[in-house]
Design an enzyme around this catalytic site. Structure first.
Site, short mmCIF file in Angstrom:
data_model
loop_
_atom_site.label_atom_id
_atom_site.label_comp_id
_atom_site.label_asym_id
_atom_site.label_seq_id
_atom_site.Cartn_x
_atom_site.Cartn_y
_atom_site.Cartn_z
N GLU A 22 0.84 -1.20 0.00
CA GLU A 22 0.00 0.00 0.00
C GLU A 22 0.87 1.25 0.00
O GLU A 22 2.06 1.21 0.31
CB GLU A 22 -0.92 0.00 1.21
CG GLU A 22 -0.18 0.08 2.53
CD GLU A 22 -1.06 0.55 3.68
OE1 GLU A 22 -1.47 1.72 3.64
OE2 GLU A 22 -1.30 -0.24 4.60
N LYS A 83 -6.10 10.37 0.18
CA LYS A 83 -6.15 9.05 0.78
C LYS A 83 -7.34 8.32 0.18
O LYS A 83 -8.49 8.74 0.37
CB LYS A 83 -6.27 9.16 2.30
CG LYS A 83 -6.22 7.83 3.05
CD LYS A 83 -6.26 8.09 4.55
CE LYS A 83 -6.18 6.80 5.34
NZ LYS A 83 -6.22 7.05 6.81
N VAL A 103 -5.76 -0.02 2.55
CA VAL A 103 -5.83 -1.48 2.43
C VAL A 103 -6.88 -1.90 1.41
O VAL A 103 -6.62 -2.73 0.53
CB VAL A 103 -6.12 -2.11 3.81
CG1 VAL A 103 -6.52 -3.59 3.66
CG2 VAL A 103 -4.90 -2.00 4.72
N ASP A 135 -19.64 2.55 13.04
CA ASP A 135 -18.41 2.86 12.32
C ASP A 135 -17.58 1.59 12.13
O ASP A 135 -17.12 0.99 13.10
CB ASP A 135 -17.61 3.91 13.10
CG ASP A 135 -16.48 4.52 12.28
OD1 ASP A 135 -16.27 4.08 11.14
OD2 ASP A 135 -15.82 5.44 12.79
N ASP A 139 -12.36 -1.94 4.88
CA ASP A 139 -11.47 -3.08 4.62
C ASP A 139 -12.23 -4.39 4.70
O ASP A 139 -12.03 -5.30 3.88
CB ASP A 139 -10.33 -3.13 5.64
CG ASP A 139 -9.38 -1.96 5.56
OD1 ASP A 139 -9.53 -1.12 4.65
OD2 ASP A 139 -8.48 -1.88 6.43
N LYS A 156 -5.60 -2.84 14.10
CA LYS A 156 -5.10 -1.77 14.97
C LYS A 156 -5.71 -1.90 16.36
O LYS A 156 -6.92 -2.07 16.51
CB LYS A 156 -5.42 -0.42 14.35
CG LYS A 156 -4.69 -0.19 13.02
CD LYS A 156 -5.06 1.15 12.42
CE LYS A 156 -4.28 1.40 11.13
NZ LYS A 156 -4.67 0.51 10.03
#
Length: 301
Positions: A22, A83, A103, A135, A139, A156
Site C-alpha cells: 500500500e 487518501k 488497504v 463505524d 477493509d 489496529k
C-alpha cells in the site's frame, strides 16, 4: 486502465513472485523524509527475499501497480495526495486525481492486476462504540469479496478487536495466525484473543491458497496474522495507559468519524515518545518479509 510497471509486468508474465504494497503509509502514515526512506526500504526487503515489490497508488487518474523511484518520491513529497479507499477509486480515476491507496483500494487493484499476496501493517476493523456510531472500516467488506492473501499484524489495537474478529467470521473471511495461536494487536504481539487456525510456514500458507481455489469457494481473502516480535512490541502496560488517555482526550475534544483513527494514532506516537511508531515499522517489515516468502511459495505451484 491499470498501469503495471515494467518490472511487475515482466514478473507476472513469467510467473515470478510479486508482493503488493500500500502507499498510504508513505503519503499519510509517516513524516517526511522518513516516509520515502521506509518506502524504499520495504521494497528492498521484498527484493532480498527474491520477489518483486508492487507499491500501488493512483497518479493523475491512473492506477499504478508498481512505482518507480520518481513516482515513489512524488507520493512521499507531493502536497495534496489524497487518501483513497476502494470506494474512491472511480472518482479519482474520472477526475484525474492522485492518491495513496488504503488497504481496501490496494487489495482491489492488486487483485485486478492478478496479484495474490499483499503486505500491510494492521487492518482496519470495527470501531469502539460501534453500537452507537455504526463505524466499521471498509477493509472488511472488501476483503469478503476479494481473493487475496493479506499479511498483517492483526488489526489496529485502537479498534474493537473481538468485534472485528466476529465480523470477519460473519463475512466468511478466513483468519489464521502465523506461528501463533493468539491474534496479534498491531503494536502488540497478543491482542488477548485467540485464533482458530495456525499456519507454520510459507508453504503451508500457499497450500491454503491453493485449496481456496480448488474448492471453488466464494471470492474472499485469507488473513495471515503475523505478530510483531515480543522484543519489538510496544510495552503492553504503556500501550494500555496511553490508549486510555487517548480515548478520553478524543471524547473530550468531540472528535468523531474518520478523524478518530488518525487522532488516536498520533496521540500514541506523541505520548510513547515514538515507541508506537517503532513497533509499527517493526511489524510492517516483518509482514513484508513474510509476504515475499509466501509469494515465492505460491509462485512454485
Amino acid at each position: 486502465m491499470l498501469v503495471l510497471s515494467e518490472e511487475v509486468r515482466e514478473a507476472t508474465g513469467a510467473g515470478r513472485p510479486v508482493v503488493a504494497l500500500e502507499s498510504t503509509i508513505i503519503a499519510h502514515g509517516l513524516p517526511r523524509p522518513r516516509n520515502l526512506q521506509v518506502a524504499l526500504e520495504l521494497e528492498d526487503v521484498v527484493r532480498r527475499e527474491g520477489a518483486v515489490p508492487a507499491t500501488i497508488a493512483v497518479l493523475d487518474g491512473q492506477p499504478h501497480v508498481g512505482l518507480d523511484k520518481g513516482q515513489l518520491e512524488r507520493v512521499a513529497n507531493e502536497d495534496g495526495i489524497r487518501k483513497l479507499g476502494h470506494r474512491d477509486l472511480p472518482l479519482a480515476v474520472a477526475s484525474g486525481a492522485s492518491g495513496a491507496t488504503t488497504v481496501s483500494a490496494t487489495a482491489q487493484l492488486a487483485a485486478l492486476a492478478g496479484l495474490r499476496v499483499f503486505a500491510t501493517g494492521g487492518l482496519g476493523g470495527v470501531h469502539r462504540e460501534w453500537t452507537a456510531t455504526q463505524d466499521e472500516s471498509a477493509d472488511l467488506g472488501l476483503l469478503a469479496r476479494t481473493r487475496i492473501t493479506v499479511v498483517c499484524a492483526g488489526v489496529k489495537s485502537i479498534l474493537d478487536v473481538p468485534a472485528t474478529l466476529q465480523r470477519l467470521e460473519t463475512l466468511g473471511v478466513a483468519v489464521a495466525g502465523y506461528r501463533t495461536e493468539r491474534f496479534p494487536g498491531f503494536y502488540l504481539s497478543d491482542s488477548g484473543h485467540p485464533v482458530d487456525w495456525t499456519l507454520r510456514d510459507p508453504e503451508q500458507v500457499a497450500e491454503v491458497m491453493r485449496a481456496q481455489d480448488a474448492l471453488g469457494e466464494p471470492e474472499s481473502a485469507l488473513i495471515v496474522a503475523n505478530p510483531v516480535p515480543p522484543e519489538q512490541q510496544l510495552d503492553p502496560g504503556l500501550h494500555a495507559r496511553v490508549l486510555d488517555e487517548a480515548l478520553r482526550a478524543c471524547e473530550a475534544e468531540g472528535i468523531t468519524g474518520q478523524a478518530v483513527t488518525p487522532f488516536l494514532l498520533a496521540h500514541l506516537v506523541r505520548h510513547t515518545d515514538g515507541a508506537s511508531l517503532r513497533a509499527n515499522l517493526a511489524a510492517v517489515r516483518g509482514n513484508v518479509e513474510l509476504a515475499a516468502r509466501i509469494a515465492t511459495a505460491w509462485a512454485m505451484r
